[in-house]
Scaffold this motif. Structure first.
Motif, PDB file in Angstrom:
ATOM      1  N   HIS A   4      -6.695 -12.969   4.973  1.00 19.74           N
ATOM      2  CA  HIS A   4      -5.755 -14.051   5.232  1.00 19.74           C
ATOM      3  C   HIS A   4      -5.262 -13.877   6.649  1.00 19.74           C
ATOM      4  O   HIS A   4      -5.128 -12.764   7.159  1.00 19.74           O
ATOM      5  N   THR A 343      -5.564 -24.890   6.541  1.00 21.73           N
ATOM      6  CA  THR A 343      -5.483 -23.876   7.594  1.00 21.73           C
ATOM      7  C   THR A 343      -6.153 -24.434   8.843  1.00 21.73           C
ATOM      8  O   THR A 343      -7.299 -24.879   8.781  1.00 21.73           O
ATOM      9  N   GLU A 429      -1.185 -22.043   8.224  1.00 20.37           N
ATOM     10  CA  GLU A 429      -1.878 -21.608   7.014  1.00 20.37           C
ATOM     11  C   GLU A 429      -0.956 -21.879   5.840  1.00 20.37           C
ATOM     12  O   GLU A 429       0.039 -21.172   5.647  1.00 20.37           O
ATOM     13  N   SER A 480      -8.514 -20.951   0.219  1.00 21.03           N
ATOM     14  CA  SER A 480      -7.419 -21.890   0.450  1.00 21.03           C
ATOM     15  C   SER A 480      -6.149 -21.395  -0.209  1.00 21.03           C
ATOM     16  O   SER A 480      -6.186 -20.724  -1.230  1.00 21.03           O
TER      17      SER A 480
END
Length: 504
Positions: A4, A343, A429, A480
């Motif tokens: 991430h 994102t 994000e 996601s």
């Protein structure tokens, strides 16, 4: 390994980060926050990375103490290694059931050591360091230990408060010294400005002949700030722009890594996952890279690793974007795309003229560019702010919107907006948004209420030249965070939904 851009454990939140670098590996110790009742003790967890993109799954490094232990909450501290390779961990012990002389939960500094490369830690509870006379016993935390080679000793900086004086100006960074990391002697305060409630998470480092004192201001501002000096003993000078980021980025501490200086903090969440919710303690891991200017002041921006992860170019509609967005005497907005991915990285190179009042970027905006989030550059005020429309409603009448609040109050960043070229980078994000101007000024926040919409630019009373604009996403396999990319509702529907949200 999880990937991430802004890391958060699946079972909690990231609190204060204590970074440590060894052999190119970054060990990011952090306080693990669980928002459950009854409230569990706070442990240290650790995750590791070699590239700032892939992180090991977080594991317990130092467990929370038992219900009756002085370190039921194992709070912030620091890690050092001695000449024999033994690692020493100094941390704050606190238990709401154990009160100090002032009737508040006692805070003490505790010590643990590791002889197996920080795999396990042995606690040494027999030698706690308590606040000496003259300091409040309930504010004695965040020990930062550093080696002073010139003096031939170790120094410990401690977040503390004097036990006298105005309540909101007792904050002081206390100091102790040691020859062996075991026996500590209190000495004169390291820094005593008599300005704040407290100076949390202090640290000191040297970089190219400059010493930097970094701390998180526990006051009405809640910002991480820095001071500069040519000596470890000061005097500590305040640069013109002394904060790393805004209200949402807190408790940042740094580490040297491959000749670079990285600051790790957390972007706070908001109560109820809504834009108007109060800021909460702990959040999501974020990193800023500091760059040293010739005069010693620091600029803060994204890492190249983070920006380099956006490799998929997305199309933009430039048909309505002239070379010069002429807004003399008016406001003009151009929407470049109707839907943004979960994102993305938006980068713009713009040229501001000497007459412009306002310009900037529209995020998650409606097709007419009127509703959504606004990153506004205000050259006349020398600041960058985050705004949104519609704002909170205070009544049913047309004028009863918080129009007297010019932006999200805590999200204002002073900056140099002289006429000429400027570069704006926006990374989003999910509900996290970080904006950076000229690789120098950072603004982090959360975006909850608008979850869909497009990207646009605007100008007010001046000419904005958009020299270059690009929109990029991460490769398709990137996981996601589940935020919709649908466009926002119409103005009428959105106002109605906000009334319903505020009345609930």
């Amino acid at each position: 390994m999880t990937r991430h851009l802004f890391h958060q454990p699946p079972d909690g939140w990231v609190g204060d980060v204590i970074p440590w670098q060894e052999d190119g590996v970054l060990s990011l110790f952090y306080l693990h926050e669980e928002r459950i009742e009854p409230k569990p003790g706070t442990p240290w967890r650790v995750m590791r990375t070699k590239d700032l993109l892939a992180y090991s799954e977080a594991e317990v490094a130092l467990s929370a103490g038992a219900d009756d232990a002085v370190d039921f909450n194992a709070y912030t501290g620091s890690v050092v290694a001695d000449e024999n390779g033994t690692h020493h961990l100094f941390y704050t012990g606190q238990n709401p059931r154990i009160l100090g002389e002032d009737g508040q939960p006692l805070q003490v500094v505790l010590h643990a050591t590791s002889d197996d490369a920080m795999t396990t830690w042995q606690r040494h509870h027999g030698r706690p360091i308590v606040a000496p006379a003259g300091y409040e016993s309930a504010d004695w935390r965040d020990p930062f230990v550093l080696r002073d080679e010139e003096a031939g000793l170790w120094r410990m900086l401690v977040t503390a408060r004097h036990d006298n004086g105005p309540q909101r100006r007792r904050g002081v960074i206390a100091q102790l010294v040691s020859q062996d990391l075991v026996t500590w002697e209190p000495v004169e305060p390291f820094w005593d400005p008599r300005r704040y409630v407290a100076h949390e998470c202090p640290e000191v480092f040297e970089w190219n002949g400059w010493y930097y004192l970094v701390y998180s201001e526990f006051s009405d501002a809640f910002a991480t700030r820095y001071r500069m000096a040519r000596s470890l003993h000061g005097p500590w000078l305040a640069p013109e722009h002394d904060s790393l980021d805004g209200r949402a980025f807190y408790a940042a501490k740094s580490v040297e890594w491959n000749g670079r200086r990285l600051f790790f903090g957390w972007i706070a969440s908001r109560e109820g996952d809504r834009d108007e919710g109060p800021w909460q303690w702990a959040g999501t891991l974020a990193v800023l890279e500091a760059r040293q200017r010739p005069d010693g002041t620091l600029a803060f921006g994204f890492t190249d690793e983070l920006l380099g992860s956006f490799t998929r170019v997305l199309p933009l509609d430039r048909t309505e974007l002239p070379g010069a967005l002429d807004a003399h005497g008016r406001h003009r907005a151009v929407v470049l795309c109707d839907a943004l991915p979960d994102t993305f990285h938006a980068s713009l190179r713009v040229r501001i003229d000497e007459h412009g009042a306002e310009c900037g970027v529209l995020l998650r905006t409606s097709p007419d560019g009127d509703m959504g989030y606004i990153i506004r550059l205000e050259p006349r005020r020398g600041r960058m702010v985050l705004d949104r429309w519609p704002r909170r409603r205070t009544g049913d009448a047309q004028w009863e919107i918080s129009g007297d609040v010019p932006h999200v109050v805590e999200l204002e960043r002073p900056c140099d907006l002289s006429p000429g070229e400027h570069i704006l980078d926006v990374v989003v994000e999910g509900d996290i948004c970080v904006v950076n101007l000229d690789r120098a000024v950072s603004l982090s926040t959360r975006l909850y209420d608008f979850t869909g919409g497009g990207l646009g630019v605007f100008a007010t009373e001046g000419v904005l030249r958009v020299e270059d604009v690009a929109l990029r996403a991460v490769p398709e396999p990137q996981a996601s965070r589940g935020i919709s990319s649908d466009p926002p509702p119409s103005s009428t529907d959105s106002l109605a939904s906000h009334r319903e949200k505020e009345s609930s």
